[in-house]
Design an enzyme around this catalytic site. Sequence first.
Site: not given
Length: 296
Positions: A194, A192
Site C-alpha cells: 500500500f 499487498t
Amino acid sequence: MVTSPSKQLGTSCVANMSSVAFQGERGAFGDEAAQAYFRQEGQQEASFQPHHSFADVFHAVSAGEVDYGIVPLENSQAGSINDVYDLLVQHDIYVIGEILYPVNHYLLCLPGQQLGAIQQVISHPQALAQCDVFLRELGVKTVATYNTAGSAKTIRDGQLQGVAAIASVAAAQLYGLEVLAESIQTIKENYTRFIALSRKPTLRLPGPTKTMLALAIMHQPGALSRCLGALAARQINLLKLSSRPARQRSWEYIFFLDIEGHRDDPAMCRALADLAGYTTTCKVLGSFTQTAMEQS
C-alpha cells in the site's frame, strides 16, 4: 522480509487527528493497512473514511476533502493494481510512504451454513485472483465486486443464502458472519504493498530512501536504454520497472520506476536532469524513507 502490522509504521510526519481516505468498506484490507500505517504509538487516532473507488480516494486527497489517502499498488501474488498506477499519473499528489501488509483471506457466510451449500463466492477481483486454487477446487461461481469487506456487508444486508464472501476476519466480526475457511489464499505468505498519498511531499527523514518516477519516453530506438543508463551512470539502483499504456496515443507507454535515493540527492538531481532530455514527461511521484523490512 516484511514487518508485522505493529512494526510496519509509515515514515511520513502525520498530524494527530488526521483524516485518511481508503477504498472499500469498514473491515477492508485498505482500512486495516491505513490503521497500521497511520496509527503510530503516542499519536491520537486518525479518522478513517471509506470511499467507493480508488479514483474517489485520489479525488478526496486532491480536493482537500481529507489529509491523506492510502491505496494498494501491488500484491505479491496477483501483481500490480493497474488503476492505481494510472491515477498516479492523472493527479498532482505525492506518494509519502508505503507499507507491506500481510493479507490473509477468509471465506465468510451467514451463520449456520455449511461449505457444501455455497454456490457462489463474491469479492474484489484481486482477492478472487489470490484465492484461485481454493476456488477452483470448491467448484463455485465467482462474482467480482468492488471490495472485500463490501462483499461481506452485501451478504449481511441481503441475508444471502448459498453465497460466501472472501474478506478479512475483521470483516466477519464486523458484519456478523461465520468463517467457513481460513487462509485460503494460494500463496500463504501473501502481502499487498500500500502507498500513502498527500497533497504535499513528505519531509526527508533519516534512513534509506526510495523515489517513484513516471516516465513518458520518446518513441525512438534506445530511448529506454538511455533513461536506465542515466541512472546507472549515477550509481542509482533500480528497484522496479513496469509499464502502462499511455492514454494519449495507442501503443505508447508510461514507465514506472522505483529507485533508491531521494529526489534531492545530488546524484538524483543530475540523473533527473538527464532524464528530462530523453523523455516527454518525467514526473516524480514521491520520495520517502523506506520501511524497514523484518520477518513477522
